[in-house]
Scaffold this active site. Structure first.
Site, PDB file in Angstrom:
ATOM      1  N   MET A   1     -13.345  -8.259 -28.456  1.00 30.50           N
ATOM      2  CA  MET A   1     -12.465  -9.398 -28.692  1.00 30.50           C
ATOM      3  C   MET A   1     -13.034 -10.675 -28.069  1.00 30.50           C
ATOM      4  O   MET A   1     -13.035 -11.743 -28.685  1.00 30.50           O
ATOM      5  CB  MET A   1     -11.060  -9.112 -28.142  1.00 30.50           C
ATOM      6  CG  MET A   1     -10.038 -10.175 -28.495  1.00 30.50           C
ATOM      7  SD  MET A   1      -9.854 -10.433 -30.268  1.00 30.50           S
ATOM      8  CE  MET A   1      -8.450  -9.376 -30.633  1.00 30.50           C
TER       9      MET A   1
ATOM     10  N   LYS B   1       8.066   2.581   7.465  1.00 32.49           N
ATOM     11  CA  LYS B   1       7.959   4.013   7.738  1.00 32.49           C
ATOM     12  C   LYS B   1       9.076   4.517   8.653  1.00 32.49           C
ATOM     13  O   LYS B   1       9.576   5.634   8.466  1.00 32.49           O
ATOM     14  CB  LYS B   1       6.589   4.317   8.365  1.00 32.49           C
ATOM     15  CG  LYS B   1       6.313   5.813   8.433  1.00 32.49           C
ATOM     16  CD  LYS B   1       4.883   6.125   8.854  1.00 32.49           C
ATOM     17  CE  LYS B   1       4.677   7.637   8.872  1.00 32.49           C
ATOM     18  NZ  LYS B   1       3.298   7.994   9.243  1.00 32.49           N
TER      19      LYS B   1
ATOM     20  N   GLU C   1      -3.279   4.255  -7.859  1.00 30.97           N
ATOM     21  CA  GLU C   1      -1.900   3.771  -7.960  1.00 30.97           C
ATOM     22  C   GLU C   1      -1.678   2.924  -9.212  1.00 30.97           C
ATOM     23  O   GLU C   1      -0.579   2.885  -9.757  1.00 30.97           O
ATOM     24  CB  GLU C   1      -1.512   2.967  -6.712  1.00 30.97           C
ATOM     25  CG  GLU C   1      -1.352   3.808  -5.453  1.00 30.97           C
ATOM     26  CD  GLU C   1      -2.654   3.971  -4.666  1.00 30.97           C
ATOM     27  OE1 GLU C   1      -3.725   3.602  -5.197  1.00 30.97           O
ATOM     28  OE2 GLU C   1      -2.593   4.471  -3.531  1.00 30.97           O
TER      29      GLU C   1
ATOM     30  N   PHE D   1      -2.772  -1.650  10.429  1.00 27.79           N
ATOM     31  CA  PHE D   1      -3.572  -0.906   9.454  1.00 27.79           C
ATOM     32  C   PHE D   1      -2.745  -0.652   8.190  1.00 27.79           C
ATOM     33  O   PHE D   1      -1.617  -0.182   8.276  1.00 27.79           O
ATOM     34  CB  PHE D   1      -4.049   0.416  10.072  1.00 27.79           C
ATOM     35  CG  PHE D   1      -4.844   1.250   9.104  1.00 27.79           C
ATOM     36  CD1 PHE D   1      -6.082   0.817   8.645  1.00 27.79           C
ATOM     37  CD2 PHE D   1      -4.347   2.461   8.637  1.00 27.79           C
ATOM     38  CE1 PHE D   1      -6.812   1.573   7.746  1.00 27.79           C
ATOM     39  CE2 PHE D   1      -5.074   3.222   7.731  1.00 27.79           C
ATOM     40  CZ  PHE D   1      -6.306   2.781   7.288  1.00 27.79           C
ATOM     41  N   GLN D   2      -3.319  -0.976   7.061  1.00 27.94           N
ATOM     42  CA  GLN D   2      -2.682  -0.820   5.750  1.00 27.94           C
ATOM     43  C   GLN D   2      -1.343  -1.562   5.660  1.00 27.94           C
ATOM     44  O   GLN D   2      -0.400  -1.085   5.042  1.00 27.94           O
ATOM     45  CB  GLN D   2      -2.514   0.667   5.391  1.00 27.94           C
ATOM     46  CG  GLN D   2      -3.860   1.336   5.161  1.00 27.94           C
ATOM     47  CD  GLN D   2      -3.776   2.692   4.479  1.00 27.94           C
ATOM     48  OE1 GLN D   2      -2.802   3.416   4.662  1.00 27.94           O
ATOM     49  NE2 GLN D   2      -4.794   3.044   3.723  1.00 27.94           N
TER      50      GLN D   2
END
Lengths: 168, 555
Positions: B468, B163, B51, B113-114
């Site tokens: 760097m 959802k 993602e 969950f999630q």
């Protein structure tokens, strides 16, 4: 630069999460909150958040401009010192062992506060006034046994024709 | 027409002008992906490897086109994986709409969950975010999200959709395409004051930032500069707003800016900052920055005025309109002596010349790259030495041709961003210049580039160290190279092949042209492993917290 204390009045959308957005902004940018209070306004769509904050002129200016960028902040007013009418409420639960009920009630009255008896020698004292007067009154109550204190932030309006709806 | 929330979401995106989204499916967005299945012809979905890649791709898409980037992720880890990408877009004012699914309303707050409070998490890194509680509000919320992302100073907006809302059905009413909110404009008095200062100035300088590009004001800027003979320097975000070969273009300003740009800030009597924010990488010492100059600050965001460096005059509004107004109000001006001083200085003290010899100097490589690519290419970078060398040496001709995480400095930005850029511009050459440190962070997105058949060229300047950070250890930490000698054993050529891409290696200077030509013509995604010296440093440098007179040239 000179630090000054400023009272800001924010008109915000009245839904959940808005207070978090405002306080989040203060903490993420390192601004100071001295006190804060929030409540519904004459229009149920909006709440008013009163924030007492401090900083130099540049910081105060930043605070106002950054707050104004929040989608939920509809208007901001800096209430001028000369027009400031601000009130706080304090509740003090206090145990009074060496004064009679009458004597204590008189003491409270002289100090322009109210008291209610909860149980023997135990009182709820309430006061609604300016910050400094409340501080001074709490100092006086120290001579008794303070059990607990609940205190609100200040809520304020301008003692003038100025409102939060004026174009800033 | 009765539609479910998922169908409404996809249709609303189409209504708002979206034709491409970047995302990754998951449990909470199953309904949304199901609706997408029916609209495949109208809306292209690019499936990234992660993602984070989707967020950066949407960002790269937006920066290179000026349109809104859109990314889509599931709840919980899907949503948190977007966070770095959203923060990157926020810091660089990129219009982005991030859409996340969440668990169903009756599961919210139960540590399901999630489940994660992504609206809470992204509050400080979005312009605004929404949780949609009612399917009837979905279409208007999408429209409002696009309006907010694009109005005034652009930035990311997140929409979190539980959802059950994606399944709920309601009557769909098409919302019109969003319109940008009206922009405030400076008063005539403020404009007159600025014009008077401009007419008084003997040694004016323009400091242009990313706002010039997002306001589409590059043309007006050039007209202004020519008309008033005012030299221009750019912040990293402002790069590509001015063509490299314009005589009065001084290059990048700030920490790794050109000697002449920083010299100009010390000697100017008027600095006109346009769509720039005086970040610590430009004004290391806020008190000393251009302290002998009057400063006019033009910005669309009022809160940028005197945030970092206090200015003498502020013009809050659209850079294009304000510059246009200047151009109409001003007669031609002459600052020949000042320009000559700067051009002479530039001739005497320029950027470090590429070193001679057989080994590859990235500076030389970057010059060659421009020669091979021409003016049409878009250059994407990651973050580190390669980024600054690309910023300094690449010769940008067109706006939006330098795509880089300048504010947040997100290592790993480049791979996702390059995918977004190439998706938006299939016909233009897209080269990601990265380092072995940055590339290791998100090289998984090579898999996406291959499956999407995106022929982008990934040029890895490989010095086996975190260059760097190591450079700072050299300069400021007595060469105590703590954890910067990464010494990965990754074979980038084999890695490319394993991904189904092409791999090349360049060790000698003489190999640059033939290998690059082949890579650019191969029509496949490819990785070029280019070995460079670990002790090469980026110069000049103004040490952090210091002013332009503390510059270290290093050559």
């Amino acid at each position: 630069m000179n630090q000054k204390k400023v009272v800001l009045s924010l008109l915000v959308s009245n839904h959940f999460g808005v207070l978090t957005r405002v306080t989040n902004l203060f903490s993420s940018r390192g601004y100071n909150i001295i006190s804060l209070s929030v409540g519904e306004t004459e229009n149920p769509k909006f709440s008013r958040i009163t924030i007492v904050t401090s900083g130099d002129e540049a910081i105060i200016n930043q605070i106002k401009l950054q707050c104004a960028k929040l989608e939920d902040v509809k208007a901001i007013q800096e209430v001028k010192d000369s027009e400031l009418y601000m009130r706080e409420v304090v509740l003090v639960k206090v145990k009074v062992s060496y004064m009679s009920e009458d004597e204590f009630m008189r003491f409270v009255e002289v100090n322009e506060a109210n008291a209610y008896r909860i149980a023997q020698q135990l009182y709820m004292v309430e006061m609604c006034t300016g910050t400094q007067a409340i501080d001074a009154f709490i100092d006086k109550l120290e001579m008794f046994e303070i059990v607990e204190i609940a205190r609100t932030g200040g809520c304020a309006l301008a003692m003038s024709t100025a409102t939060v709806y004026d174009k800033q | 027409m009765m539609l479910n929330g998922s169908q409404i979401l996809i249709q609303s995106l189409i209504d708002q002008g979206v034709d491409t989204i970047f995302g990754y499916p998951g449990g909470s967005v199953l309904n949304i992906y199901d609706a997408l299945y029916d609209k495949k012809d109208e809306i292209k979905h690019v499936l990234t490897s992660h993602e984070q890649g989707a967020a950066h791709a949407a960002d790269g898409y937006a920066r290179s086109t000026g349109k809104t980037g859109v990314c889509l992720a599931t709840s919980g880890p899907g949503a948190t994986n977007l966070v770095t990408g959203i923060a990157t877009a926020y810091m660089d004012s990129v219009p982005l709409v991030a859409i996340t699914g969440n668990v169903a309303s009756d599961l919210i707050g139960r540590d399901s969950f999630q489940e994660v409070d992504i609206a809470g998490i992204t509050m400080p890194i979005t312009k605004h975010n929404f949780i949609v509680h009612d399917v009837k509000e979905l279409a208007s919320t999408v429209q409002l999200a696009f309006e907010i992302a694009n109005s005034n100073r652009p930035g990311p907006v997140l929409i979190d959709i539980p959802k059950d809302i994606t399944a709920a059905v309601c009557e769909y009413e098409k919302m019109p395409r969003f319109e940008k909110r009206p922009v405030s404009a400076p008063s005539q008095e403020q404009l007159d004051q600025a014009l008077a200062a401009i007419k008084r100035a003997k040694r004016p300088l323009i400091y242009a930032g990313g706002g010039v590009i997002s306001a589409n004001a590059c043309e007006e800027l050039l007209v202004y500069s020519k008309k008033t003979q005012t030299p221009i320097c750019c912040s990293a975000m402002g790069l590509s707003s001015v063509p490299y070969d314009y005589e009065l273009y001084l290059g990048m300003i700030g920490m790794h800016g050109t000697p002449v740009a920083n010299y100009a800030t010390l000697n100017a009597d008027l600095v006109i900052a346009i769509g720039a924010r005086f970040s610590d990488r430009v004004a290391g010492n806020r008190k000393k920055f251009a302290k002998d100059a009057q400063i006019i600050h033009i910005d669309i965001d009022a809160s940028e005025i005197s945030k970092n460096v206090s200015c003498d005059m502020a013009l809050v509004g659209d850079a294009k309109q304000i510059l246009d107004c200047f151009n109409k109000a001003l007669d031609d001006q002459n600052h020949e002596e000042w320009c000559k001083t700067l051009i002479d200085f530039r001739t005497k003290i320029g950027l470090k010349k590429p070193s001679e010899g057989d080994k590859v100097d990235p500076r030389d490589f970057i010059y060659t790259l421009h020669k091979l690519l021409g003016d049409d290419a878009i250059i994407v970078t990651d973050v580190g030495q390669h980024q600054m060398i690309t910023a300094q040496y690449y010769q940008y001709s067109k706006p939006r041709s330098f795509i880089s995480s300048c504010g947040l400095g997100t290592m790993g930005y480049g791979m996702g961003a390059a995918i977004g850029v190439k998706t938006a511009h299939p016909d233009r050459p897209v080269v990601l210049i990265t380092g072995d440190g940055s590339f290791h962070m998100n090289m998984n997105e090579m898999a996406c580039a291959v499956s999407q058949n995106l022929p982008l060229v990934v040029l890895v300047f490989n010095n086996s160290v975190l260059g760097m950070v190591r450079q700072w250890q050299t300069l400021f930490y007595k060469k105590r190279y703590s954890e910067t000698s990464i010494n990965r054993q990754t074979d980038f050529v084999k890695l490319a092949e394993a991904f189904g891409a092409k791999g090349y290696r360049i060790v000698l200077r003489s190999e640059i042209e033939p290998v690059m030509k082949e890579a650019l013509e191969c029509g496949k995604p490819c990785i070029i492993d280019c070995i460079i010296d670990p002790d090469d440093s980026v110069y000049p440098i103004i040490p952090p917290g210091k002013g332009a007179d503390d510059i270290i040239y290093g050559n």
